[in-house]
Enzyme design. Structure first.
Site, mmCIF file in Angstrom:
data_model
loop_
_atom_site.group_PDB
_atom_site.id
_atom_site.type_symbol
_atom_site.label_atom_id
_atom_site.label_comp_id
_atom_site.label_asym_id
_atom_site.label_seq_id
_atom_site.Cartn_x
_atom_site.Cartn_y
_atom_site.Cartn_z
ATOM 1 N N ASP A 29 0.795 -1.207 -0.068
ATOM 2 C CA ASP A 29 0.034 -0.035 0.100
ATOM 3 C C ASP A 29 0.865 1.211 0.111
ATOM 4 O O ASP A 29 1.825 1.506 0.643
ATOM 5 C CB ASP A 29 -1.081 -0.031 1.247
ATOM 6 N N ILE A 30 0.473 2.232 -0.732
ATOM 7 C CA ILE A 30 1.423 3.431 -0.962
ATOM 8 C C ILE A 30 1.313 4.441 0.042
ATOM 9 O O ILE A 30 2.331 5.061 0.601
ATOM 10 C CB ILE A 30 0.987 4.108 -2.331
ATOM 11 N N ASN A 86 -13.089 -3.022 2.159
ATOM 12 C CA ASN A 86 -13.887 -2.033 2.168
ATOM 13 C C ASN A 86 -15.123 -1.945 1.190
ATOM 14 O O ASN A 86 -14.411 -1.898 -0.052
ATOM 15 C CB ASN A 86 -13.251 -0.477 2.489
ATOM 16 N N GLY A 92 -16.028 2.835 3.752
ATOM 17 C CA GLY A 92 -14.627 3.340 3.538
ATOM 18 C C GLY A 92 -13.827 3.050 2.261
ATOM 19 O O GLY A 92 -12.599 3.105 2.191
ATOM 20 N N GLN A 93 -14.411 2.691 1.270
ATOM 21 C CA GLN A 93 -13.723 2.475 -0.116
ATOM 22 C C GLN A 93 -13.468 3.524 -0.856
ATOM 23 O O GLN A 93 -14.328 4.469 -0.979
ATOM 24 C CB GLN A 93 -14.946 1.386 -0.854
ATOM 25 N N HIS A 99 -10.303 -5.031 -3.302
ATOM 26 C CA HIS A 99 -8.938 -5.215 -2.704
ATOM 27 C C HIS A 99 -9.052 -5.552 -1.311
ATOM 28 O O HIS A 99 -9.818 -5.171 -0.475
ATOM 29 C CB HIS A 99 -7.848 -4.045 -3.010
ATOM 30 N N HIS A 101 -7.080 -5.522 1.984
ATOM 31 C CA HIS A 101 -6.034 -5.104 2.813
ATOM 32 C C HIS A 101 -5.350 -5.952 3.751
ATOM 33 O O HIS A 101 -6.379 -6.995 4.555
ATOM 34 C CB HIS A 101 -6.620 -3.990 3.824
HETATM 35 P P1 5GP Z 1 -9.639 1.531 0.103
HETATM 36 O O1 5GP Z 1 -9.819 2.823 0.894
HETATM 37 O O2 5GP Z 1 -10.369 1.772 -1.057
HETATM 38 O O3 5GP Z 1 -10.161 0.581 0.801
HETATM 39 O O4 5GP Z 1 -8.190 1.468 0.016
HETATM 40 C C1 5GP Z 1 -7.441 1.859 -0.890
HETATM 41 C C2 5GP Z 1 -6.007 1.669 -0.656
HETATM 42 O O5 5GP Z 1 -5.401 1.933 -1.888
HETATM 43 C C3 5GP Z 1 -5.548 2.764 0.163
HETATM 44 O O6 5GP Z 1 -4.980 2.146 1.468
HETATM 45 C C4 5GP Z 1 -4.557 3.474 -0.438
HETATM 46 O O7 5GP Z 1 -3.599 3.965 0.428
HETATM 47 C C5 5GP Z 1 -4.214 2.720 -1.570
HETATM 48 N N1 5GP Z 1 -3.570 3.356 -2.678
HETATM 49 C C6 5GP Z 1 -4.235 4.356 -3.431
HETATM 50 N N2 5GP Z 1 -3.359 4.648 -4.336
HETATM 51 C C7 5GP Z 1 -2.750 3.946 -4.442
HETATM 52 C C8 5GP Z 1 -1.340 3.626 -5.391
HETATM 53 O O8 5GP Z 1 -1.236 4.496 -6.458
HETATM 54 N N3 5GP Z 1 -0.466 2.568 -5.219
HETATM 55 C C9 5GP Z 1 -0.583 2.025 -4.314
HETATM 56 N N4 5GP Z 1 0.213 1.032 -4.060
HETATM 57 N N5 5GP Z 1 -1.748 1.935 -3.293
HETATM 58 C C10 5GP Z 1 -2.520 3.124 -3.215
#
Ligand code: 5GP
Ligand code: ZN
Length: 113
Positions: A29-30, A86, A92-93, A99, A101
Site C-alpha cells: 500500500d502506498i 471496504n 470506507g472504499q 482489494h 487489505h
Molecule cells: P480503500 O480505501 O479503497 O479500501 O483502500 C485503497 C487503498 O489503496 C488505500 O489504502 C490507499 O493507500 C491505496 N492506494 C491508493 N492509491 C495507490 C497507489 O497508487 N498505489 C498503491 N500501491 N496503493 C494505493
C-alpha cells in the site's frame, strides 16, 4: 479503463509487487497504516464486493490464501494481523477495484473506526 488498480495490473503505474499470478496480484500500500500493509487484488476489474457472483468464489478464495501466504513470508502470521475489504462509501472504499487489505506489525483495535 480509467481505474488506478487496473493501471497497476497493466504496469502503467509502478507498484512494489509482492506476488503475481494469472488471477491475482499483491503489492505494498502506498500509504501504509501499519508497519506491514499490503493489498491483494484480482487482476480482473470488479468495482465493489456487491458485484461478485458465484463464479468468483475461487478468485475470492485465492485472495485470502494469497494474503495468508504473504503474511507468513513477512513474519506477521504468529503475532497476528488484520484483513479488511471496504465496500462503498460508508465502508470506507476509495478505490473502486476490489482489494483485500492486510495490516500487521502492530496491535489492531476493535471495532475499526
Ligand atoms: P480503500 O480505501 O479503497 O479500501 O483502500 C485503497 C487503498 O489503496 C488505500 O489504502 C490507499 O493507500 C491505496 N492506494 C491508493 N492509491 C495507490 C497507489 O497508487 N498505489 C498503491 N500501491 N496503493 C494505493
Ligand atoms: Zn480496475
Amino acid at each position: 479503463m480509467d481505474c488506478l488498480f487496473c493501471k497497476i495490473v497493466n504496469g502503467d503505474i509502478p507498484a512494489t509487487v509482492l506476488y503475481e499470478d494469472d488471477d491475482v496480484i499483491a503489492f505494498e500500500d502506498i500509504m501504509p497504516q501499519a508497519p506491514t500493509h499490503f493489498l491483494v487484488i484480482p487482476k480482473r476489474h470488479i468495482s465493489t464486493l456487491n458485484d461478485l457472483t458465484d463464479d468468483d468464489a475461487p478468485m475470492v478464495g485465492k485472495l485470502q490464501i494469497t494474503a495468508a501466504k504473504i503474511a507468513k513470508q513477512k513474519g506477521i502470521s504468529d503475532a497476528g494481523y488484520r484483513v479488511a475489504m471496504n465496500c462503498n462509501e460508508m465502508g470506507g472504499q476509495t478505490v473502486y477495484h476490489i482489494h483485500m487489505h492486510v495490516l500487521g506489525g502492530r496491535a489492531m483495535t476493535w471495532p475499526p473506526g
